[in-house]
Design a protein around this motif. Structure first.
Motif, PDB file in Angstrom:
ATOM      1  N   ASN A 163      -2.367  -4.264   7.835  1.00  0.00           N
ATOM      2  CA  ASN A 163      -3.410  -3.108   7.328  1.00  0.00           C
ATOM      3  C   ASN A 163      -4.625  -3.092   8.416  1.00  0.00           C
ATOM      4  O   ASN A 163      -5.230  -2.275   8.651  1.00  0.00           O
ATOM      5  CB  ASN A 163      -3.651  -3.182   6.056  1.00  0.00           C
ATOM      6  CG  ASN A 163      -4.505  -1.785   5.653  1.00  0.00           C
ATOM      7  OD1 ASN A 163      -3.856  -0.898   5.871  1.00  0.00           O
ATOM      8  ND2 ASN A 163      -5.828  -1.908   5.363  1.00  0.00           N
ATOM      9  N   SER A 213      -7.271  -3.644   0.937  1.00  0.00           N
ATOM     10  CA  SER A 213      -8.686  -2.863   0.760  1.00  0.00           C
ATOM     11  C   SER A 213      -9.560  -3.478  -0.016  1.00  0.00           C
ATOM     12  O   SER A 213     -10.886  -3.190   0.328  1.00  0.00           O
ATOM     13  CB  SER A 213      -7.797  -1.601  -0.090  1.00  0.00           C
ATOM     14  OG  SER A 213      -7.437  -2.284  -1.180  1.00  0.00           O
ATOM     15  N   MET A 216       0.893  -1.220  -0.091  1.00  0.00           N
ATOM     16  CA  MET A 216      -0.134  -0.100   0.119  1.00  0.00           C
ATOM     17  C   MET A 216       0.870   1.271  -0.189  1.00  0.00           C
ATOM     18  O   MET A 216       0.610   2.263  -0.422  1.00  0.00           O
ATOM     19  CB  MET A 216      -0.956   0.036   1.160  1.00  0.00           C
ATOM     20  CG  MET A 216      -2.148  -0.868   0.979  1.00  0.00           C
ATOM     21  SD  MET A 216      -3.230  -0.639   2.317  1.00  0.00           S
ATOM     22  CE  MET A 216      -4.640  -1.842   1.699  1.00  0.00           C
ATOM     23  N   VAL A 275      -7.108   9.428  -2.223  1.00  0.00           N
ATOM     24  CA  VAL A 275      -6.758   8.132  -1.418  1.00  0.00           C
ATOM     25  C   VAL A 275      -7.678   8.519   0.062  1.00  0.00           C
ATOM     26  O   VAL A 275      -7.472   9.491   0.299  1.00  0.00           O
ATOM     27  CB  VAL A 275      -5.212   7.867  -1.023  1.00  0.00           C
ATOM     28  CG1 VAL A 275      -5.168   7.063   0.251  1.00  0.00           C
ATOM     29  CG2 VAL A 275      -4.516   7.497  -2.222  1.00  0.00           C
ATOM     30  N   PHE A 291       1.356   2.672  -3.337  1.00  0.00           N
ATOM     31  CA  PHE A 291       0.280   3.384  -4.167  1.00  0.00           C
ATOM     32  C   PHE A 291       0.386   4.819  -3.952  1.00  0.00           C
ATOM     33  O   PHE A 291       0.103   5.322  -2.806  1.00  0.00           O
ATOM     34  CB  PHE A 291      -1.084   2.732  -3.636  1.00  0.00           C
ATOM     35  CG  PHE A 291      -2.191   3.080  -4.230  1.00  0.00           C
ATOM     36  CD1 PHE A 291      -2.325   2.447  -5.511  1.00  0.00           C
ATOM     37  CD2 PHE A 291      -3.007   4.249  -3.976  1.00  0.00           C
ATOM     38  CE1 PHE A 291      -3.545   2.470  -6.138  1.00  0.00           C
ATOM     39  CE2 PHE A 291      -4.254   4.472  -4.916  1.00  0.00           C
ATOM     40  CZ  PHE A 291      -4.594   3.562  -5.663  1.00  0.00           C
ATOM     41  N   ASN A 339      -8.374   1.165  -2.809  1.00  0.00           N
ATOM     42  CA  ASN A 339      -7.199   2.177  -2.414  1.00  0.00           C
ATOM     43  C   ASN A 339      -7.305   3.562  -2.719  1.00  0.00           C
ATOM     44  O   ASN A 339      -6.981   4.281  -2.112  1.00  0.00           O
ATOM     45  CB  ASN A 339      -6.052   1.485  -3.395  1.00  0.00           C
ATOM     46  CG  ASN A 339      -5.395   0.288  -2.422  1.00  0.00           C
ATOM     47  OD1 ASN A 339      -5.062   0.309  -1.246  1.00  0.00           O
ATOM     48  ND2 ASN A 339      -5.057  -0.652  -3.084  1.00  0.00           N
TER      49      ASN A 339
END
Lengths: 266, 332
Positions: B302, B280, A19, A234, A22, B145
């Motif tokens: 996460n 996500s 992540m 985001v 990103f 995301n």
């Protein structure tokens, strides 16, 4: 007669990327491809390749993979060939930049399918992991006037018909349609096969067919965009997690139970 | 470019009752219609629509288009599409809202393509651009995301709304509305797909989508056997077991267990995740849960960014202790 199968596949950024990698460029409203993380064939599209190859395992069939984009990583897009597909057709042109607009993408792919003489069966992934639009395959079916079954987990061809196990919320239904038909498939279809060494060797020798906008002879009058991207960002989570720490893991579990009881959640 | 009039909701009245997803659309539609200064109507397709039509009006529809036809008694994509295409061409709505259910996720895009317009898929929220009076749709992309805000350039502007993104509109039986019959000409030969069998394989007990408490397991469980422990906890708290896509793809549980972007969307009061990393794509199906609890041995996972309570530890130690303690607390 051999079943002529087309598979629509898309090159996407690796959805498994960390992540932290990103990133969005706010000015261009685009996701910045992370350096050193190569793109991949969209996962559901690999399921579509697998569905086509399973049919080919059992009867005479040809599998042609079609993709549209502006810049392909050839070694990535050749993966379906190394899995066992026969042909690769890439629609590559700077004019094909608008990948968020499913309407335009479906028109391009439909034009290429017509140019290839059509297919008995077209198999597509249910959606692409970048824009998650889940629209292009349905649009191709509409443009070409084909019967369409979505969310398949098993696809068989027999006696001029396609028979699909279609996922529904609490199980599946078995749906049939006469060919030509278009089917979208989901991950429930099972793991796509790994390329064999022989497949990889064969794929290196195969040259993809590359067509530009001009080759497709598209009618410019119907190329108006249907969708405008206004913003891309985001989302931020303001959730604060309370970590419950006991003397050991089991004690933490007990404390968690107490916490949930205190909060009257259980 | 015709501007169209009104906000049309494509309703669901399968089983004779108005579906909760349609009441959710009415909540979204009321706001959009009032901001646009347009009428709010609902299209219902089927062969017995009277009860659902009155329910739609009670939930806020000013008008109901009742598309009655024996061939619409059961959902069949080609026939439903033909009926909706005819209706949209006749009444030229400015905005069309549909629920992103199993049916809506294919009906919406195909209707849009038929009408030559774009559509916004799987939206969390729709609003109206004050200056241009166009529909703005917020939709998760890149597996959740990122959020994209999109608008449709032609009319009708079509959006599919994710189930449970809106609370259902409240019913008020004193509301008045008009029911307009819309006749359609359909032929059985228009149906190009045939359902030859239906196989149900959902878990017994409370449905995942309706459960107040859900206990889900992921890749970190390492196999199908640990799901028995999750079942045990779920049973004690009157909940249901779910799973991440990784667990489904590994064949440990049927796909009907899957919570996430391409699985079920759930909004339980309590969501206990066991050995789920919280990508996500998974959170897309459970972010509406009131309280999320995470049990995971990776402190960097996460899921701890999304959870209200977390335990960093091996599920094999945490879960039995949690289960035993809950049993003691709730049965005392």
């Amino acid at each position: 007669m051999a079943v002529k199968i087309g598979v629509l596949a898309k090159q996407v950024l690796d959805p498994e990327m960390p992540m932290a990698a990103f990133r969005i460029d706010g000015d261009t409203k685009k996701v910045v491809p992370p350096p050193n993380i190569p793109p991949v064939v969209n996962g559901f599209d690999e399921n579509a390749v697998e569905a086509a190859l399973k049919i080919k395992d059992g009867q005479e069939a040809t599998v042609t993979v079609i993709s549209t984009g502006t810049a392909f990583a050839l070694d990535v897009m050749k993966k379906p060939l190394s899995m066992g597909a026969d042909e690769l057709v890439l629609l590559q042109d700077d004019a094909f930049q608008n990948t968020i607009d499913s309407f335009l993408t479906a028109q391009l792919l439909a034009a290429a399918i017509r140019k290839l003489g059509g297919f008995d069966l077209i198999i597509c992934g249910r959606q692409a992991s970048d824009w998650d639009n889940a629209q292009v395959p349905l649009g191709v079916a509409e443009i070409l006037g084909m019967a369409c079954i979505s969310l398949g987990k098993k696809v068989d061809v027999q006696d001029g018909k396609v028979r699909v196990e279609r996922i529904i919320p609490d199980g599946y239904e078995v749906v049939e349609a006469p060919l030509p038909a278009l089917v979208t498939v989901s991950n429930e279809l099972g793991q796509p096969r790994y390329p064999t060494l022989r497949g990889i060797m064969a794929a290196t020798r195969k040259k993809p067919t590359i067509w530009s906008a001009a080759d497709l002879g598209l009618d410019a009058s119907d190329s108006a965009p249907r969708i405008t991207l206004r913003d891309l960002f985001v989302p931020v989570s303001d959730q604060e997690c309370e970590i419950i720490e006991g003397e050991d893991a089991a004690d933490s579990g007990r404390l968690l139970a107490l916490k949930l009881r205190e909060d009257k959640i259980i | 470019m015709a501007d169209g009039t009104g906000v049309l909701i494509i309703g669901d009245s399968s089983g004779g009752e108005l579906a909760s997803t349609t009441a959710e659309l009415l909540a979204a539609g009321q706001k959009v219609a009032s901001e646009l200064g347009e009428e709010l109507s609902v299209a219902l397709l089927g062969d017995t629509l009277d009860a659902a039509a009155q329910q739609a009006i009670a939930h806020g529809a000013q008008k109901v288009y009742a598309v009655n036809h024996p061939l619409l008694a059961e959902y069949q994509i080609d026939l439903y599409l033909a009926a909706l295409e005819a209706l949209c061409k006749e009444i030229s709505p400015q905005v069309v809202l549909i629920a992103r259910t199993n049916e809506g996720r294919e009906l919406g895009p195909r209707l849009a393509f038929r009408l030559g317009v774009g559509m916004a898929q799987d939206c969390l929220e729709v609003s109206v651009d004050a200056s241009e009076k166009r529909l703005l749709a917020n939709r998760p992309v890149y597996g959740g995301n990122a959020i994209a805000v999109v608008s449709c350039d032609q009319t009708p502007q079509i959006a599919a709304i994710r189930p449970k993104a809106y609370e259902p509109a409240e019913a008020d039986p004193s509301r008045q509305g008009e029911v307009v019959s819309f006749p359609v000409d359909l032929n059985a030969s228009q149906a190009r797909t045939t359902v030859v069998d239906t196989v149900m394989e959902a878990a017994e007990g409370v449905k995942l989508e309706d459960a107040r408490i859900v206990v889900s397991g992921g890749r970190g469980l390492g196999g199908p056997e640990p799901f028995a422990h999750l079942e045990e906890l779920a049973k004690i708290v009157g909940g249901t077991v779910g799973a991440s896509r990784a667990a489904v793809d590994s064949g440990w549980v049927p796909s009907s267990y899957q919570v996430g972007l391409t699985g079920k969307t759930i909004t339980p009061d309590l969501y206990i995740t066991v050995a789920i990393s919280g990508a996500s794509q998974h959170m897309a199906g459970c972010s509406g849960a009131k309280v999320i609890v995470a049990i995971n041995k990776d402190a960097g996972a996460n899921i701890f960014k999304e959870a209200r309570y977390g335990v960093v530890g091996d599920w094999e130690s945490v879960l039995p202790a949690l289960t035993a303690a809950i049993r003691e607390l709730t049965q005392a």
